[in-house]
Scaffold this motif. Structure first.
Motif, PDB file in Angstrom:
ATOM      1  N   LEU A  76       1.679   2.236  -3.474  1.00 26.35           N
ATOM      2  CA  LEU A  76       0.534   2.835  -4.166  1.00 26.35           C
ATOM      3  C   LEU A  76       0.333   4.288  -3.734  1.00 26.35           C
ATOM      4  O   LEU A  76       0.037   5.148  -4.565  1.00 26.35           O
ATOM      5  N   PHE A  77       0.502   4.567  -2.437  1.00 31.05           N
ATOM      6  CA  PHE A  77       0.398   5.952  -1.968  1.00 31.05           C
ATOM      7  C   PHE A  77       1.504   6.812  -2.578  1.00 31.05           C
ATOM      8  O   PHE A  77       1.280   7.958  -2.959  1.00 31.05           O
ATOM      9  N   GLY A  78       2.707   6.253  -2.674  1.00 36.12           N
ATOM     10  CA  GLY A  78       3.816   6.979  -3.298  1.00 36.12           C
ATOM     11  C   GLY A  78       3.542   7.281  -4.760  1.00 36.12           C
ATOM     12  O   GLY A  78       3.804   8.390  -5.237  1.00 36.12           O
ATOM     13  N   PRO A 112       0.813  -1.225   0.000  1.00 32.02           N
ATOM     14  CA  PRO A 112       0.000   0.000   0.000  1.00 32.02           C
ATOM     15  C   PRO A 112       0.845   1.274   0.000  1.00 32.02           C
ATOM     16  O   PRO A 112       0.464   2.267  -0.617  1.00 32.02           O
ATOM     17  N   GLU A 113       1.996   1.254   0.663  1.00 27.47           N
ATOM     18  CA  GLU A 113       2.864   2.427   0.692  1.00 27.47           C
ATOM     19  C   GLU A 113       3.332   2.803  -0.706  1.00 27.47           C
ATOM     20  O   GLU A 113       3.445   3.980  -1.041  1.00 27.47           O
ATOM     21  N   ALA A 139       0.603   7.519  -6.109  1.00 25.78           N
ATOM     22  CA  ALA A 139      -0.465   8.527  -6.132  1.00 25.78           C
ATOM     23  C   ALA A 139       0.116   9.922  -5.907  1.00 25.78           C
ATOM     24  O   ALA A 139      -0.290  10.881  -6.570  1.00 25.78           O
ATOM     25  N   ALA A 140       1.078  10.033  -4.986  1.00 30.03           N
ATOM     26  CA  ALA A 140       1.718  11.328  -4.733  1.00 30.03           C
ATOM     27  C   ALA A 140       2.471  11.821  -5.967  1.00 30.03           C
ATOM     28  O   ALA A 140       2.430  13.010  -6.302  1.00 30.03           O
TER      29      ALA A 140
END
Length: 139
Positions: A111-113, A108-109, A115-116
């Motif tokens: 994917l968040f990266g 998940p990290e 997205a950022a």
């Protein structure tokens, strides 16, 4: 000395342009070959998800090459790199990565990266476009 540097720079840029044209051509041929091979595998003329992602990944790679080609061509003509084109290349490259990504194997990290990065590229592209339109007078 300045003339020698400009000539050297022009030769390098023209060489890069030629090499990029060759790379895009070869990538397009490879895309056609891979697409034909995938369609000939059983079941005939049908692609599963993995095969479609492989074809889409190559397709996006050709688009990235075309955008880079446009960037090099703009540099050759105008002697400057267009930030807008660089942002577009980055957006297409990140889009390619997202399309071919196996979401079951990604943390998940990550994917968040990603997205950022997408948000940052979108905001950067918006700001560059906005700055460009502010500088040009309305007609």
């Amino acid at each position: 000395m300045e003339k020698i540097f400009k000539t050297f720079e022009k030769v390098i840029v023209v060489t890069l342009l030629g090499l990029m044209m060759l790379a895009v051509l070869l990538a397009t041929v490879e895309l056609a070959v891979i697409f034909a091979q995938e369609l000939m595998k059983p079941p005939f003329l049908l692609l599963n998800i993995e095969e479609m992602l492989e074809v889409f990944g190559f397709f996006m790679m050709v688009l990235i090459g075309l955008e880079l080609l446009e960037s090099i061509k703009a540099y050759l003509v105008e002697d400057r790199v267009h930030a807008e084109v660089v942002f577009l290349v980055a957006i297409v490259a990140v889009s390619r990565k997202i399309i071919i990504l196996d979401y079951k194997k990604i943390a998940p990290e990550m994917l968040f990266g990603m997205a950022a990065v997408i948000v940052a590229l979108g905001v950067g592209y918006f700001l560059v476009r906005k700055a460009f339109h502010i500088k040009t007078p309305n007609k």
